[in-house]
Design an enzyme around this catalytic site. Sequence first.
Site, mmCIF file in Angstrom:
data_model
loop_
_atom_site.group_PDB
_atom_site.id
_atom_site.type_symbol
_atom_site.label_atom_id
_atom_site.label_comp_id
_atom_site.label_asym_id
_atom_site.label_seq_id
_atom_site.Cartn_x
_atom_site.Cartn_y
_atom_site.Cartn_z
ATOM 1 N N CYS A 151 -69.171 -36.391 53.242
ATOM 2 C CA CYS A 151 -69.692 -35.230 53.972
ATOM 3 C C CYS A 151 -70.100 -34.210 52.917
ATOM 4 O O CYS A 151 -69.247 -33.715 52.159
ATOM 5 C CB CYS A 151 -68.599 -34.668 54.887
ATOM 6 S SG CYS A 151 -69.106 -33.200 55.804
ATOM 7 N N ASN B 123 -65.279 -29.514 61.438
ATOM 8 C CA ASN B 123 -65.137 -30.644 60.519
ATOM 9 C C ASN B 123 -63.839 -30.433 59.759
ATOM 10 O O ASN B 123 -63.445 -29.275 59.514
ATOM 11 C CB ASN B 123 -66.309 -30.664 59.521
ATOM 12 C CG ASN B 123 -67.656 -30.788 60.220
ATOM 13 O OD1 ASN B 123 -68.042 -31.866 60.672
ATOM 14 N ND2 ASN B 123 -68.357 -29.663 60.348
ATOM 15 N N ASN C 50 -71.992 -24.834 58.790
ATOM 16 C CA ASN C 50 -71.210 -25.512 59.827
ATOM 17 C C ASN C 50 -69.727 -25.325 59.504
ATOM 18 O O ASN C 50 -69.351 -25.073 58.362
ATOM 19 C CB ASN C 50 -71.594 -26.993 59.906
ATOM 20 C CG ASN C 50 -71.424 -27.719 58.574
ATOM 21 O OD1 ASN C 50 -71.155 -27.117 57.530
ATOM 22 N ND2 ASN C 50 -71.531 -29.035 58.607
ATOM 23 N N GLY D 157 -68.947 -30.789 53.677
ATOM 24 C CA GLY D 157 -67.483 -30.855 53.558
ATOM 25 C C GLY D 157 -67.030 -30.848 52.117
ATOM 26 O O GLY D 157 -66.029 -30.198 51.768
ATOM 27 N N ASN E 281 -75.582 -34.342 53.008
ATOM 28 C CA ASN E 281 -76.042 -35.670 52.602
ATOM 29 C C ASN E 281 -77.440 -35.956 53.144
ATOM 30 O O ASN E 281 -78.284 -36.543 52.439
ATOM 31 C CB ASN E 281 -75.048 -36.739 53.075
ATOM 32 C CG ASN E 281 -73.757 -36.704 52.271
ATOM 33 O OD1 ASN E 281 -73.788 -36.562 51.052
ATOM 34 N ND2 ASN E 281 -72.645 -36.805 52.942
HETATM 35 N N1 LIG Z 1 -70.637 -33.389 61.463
HETATM 36 C C1 LIG Z 1 -71.248 -32.185 60.866
HETATM 37 C C2 LIG Z 1 -72.741 -32.443 60.579
HETATM 38 C C3 LIG Z 1 -72.955 -33.457 59.465
HETATM 39 C C4 LIG Z 1 -72.495 -32.897 58.141
HETATM 40 C C5 LIG Z 1 -72.226 -33.916 57.053
HETATM 41 N N2 LIG Z 1 -72.574 -35.290 57.364
HETATM 42 C C6 LIG Z 1 -72.792 -33.478 55.729
HETATM 43 O O1 LIG Z 1 -73.193 -34.352 54.900
HETATM 44 O O2 LIG Z 1 -72.791 -32.247 55.469
HETATM 45 C C7 LIG Z 1 -71.113 -31.013 61.848
HETATM 46 O O3 LIG Z 1 -71.058 -31.246 63.067
HETATM 47 O O4 LIG Z 1 -71.103 -29.872 61.352
#
Ligand SMILES: N[C@H](CCC[C@H](N)C(=O)O)C(=O)O
Length: 278
Positions: free
Chosen positions: A220, A193, A160, A223, A73
């Site tokens: 996310c 996640n 991630n 995600g 995002n």
């Molecule tokens: N909390 C995630 C990072 C933000 C990812 C998410 N907000 C997105 O839009 O991909 C992590 O620690 O890997």
Amino acid sequence: MKFTKMHGAGNDYVYVNGFVETIEDPASLSIAISDRHFGIGADGLVLILPSETSDFRMRIFNADGSEAEMCGNASRCIAKYVFDHGMTDKTSITLETLSGQKRLDLQLAEGIVTSVRVDMGEPILSSKQIPVHSDEDEIIDFPIALDGKKVNITALSMGNPHVIIFVDNVDEIDLPKVGPKVEHHPLFPKRTNTEFVQILSPDHLKMRVWERGSGETLACGTGACAATVASILNEKAERRVTMELKGGTLFIEWSEADNHVYMTGPATTVFEGEYFPA
Ligand SMILES: N[C@H](CCC[C@H](N)C(=O)O)C(=O)O
């Protein structure tokens, strides 16, 4: 410190222009500004920085101060930010991240950014690279013990780590209870996640997410990509899906041609302000 508040499908971050501001301790700053009472209020902090290898570089910090390898995002919001602030006149932009270079394609209508398409690269299925503590090469429909119950998970990385759990009704999940149990499960040395996914139809999914380092967010991007790949691997979805999240809708495609995952979605500027560190 000047900042811009933006969100992508409700996943809101504080954006700081690293070409102008110098941030000594971004981890501590992220904790402070993310607080929705004593700070600005956000899911975390995003720095927009110069890059030797790409047009720009992103650093993203969760609300707990942990730095993530990638944020879908935020990538879209950075594309909008740099275009709106005249930092580029390109509509196809490269972004350096801790999980490699990503390509962002701005979609415009009368000169206004309406949405952004991100080439998120290839999903990573190898358990060692996610990482997951397991002798299995891949973690697909894999039973684990969670809260005294057997739960089948699919794990993968979009740079991630993500764990995907399929459920009949995402609205019935007690996310504050179960989310941390997965995030901190001993199987995941870098935490994870977690996405809970409900299959509405093979091209229409619905998900909620407990993010590593930020808790439940309204969307996310990585995600949504991970959940789409997991749904296809488990033969529950087609290659192109509409992903419904609490904060909005993302369009995801896992391309057979190049094995890349493409995410298209909105990027919104809410306000600009000045922050006075305590
Ligand atoms: N909390 C995630 C990072 C933000 C990812 C998410 N907000 C997105 O839009 O991909 C992590 O620690 O890997």
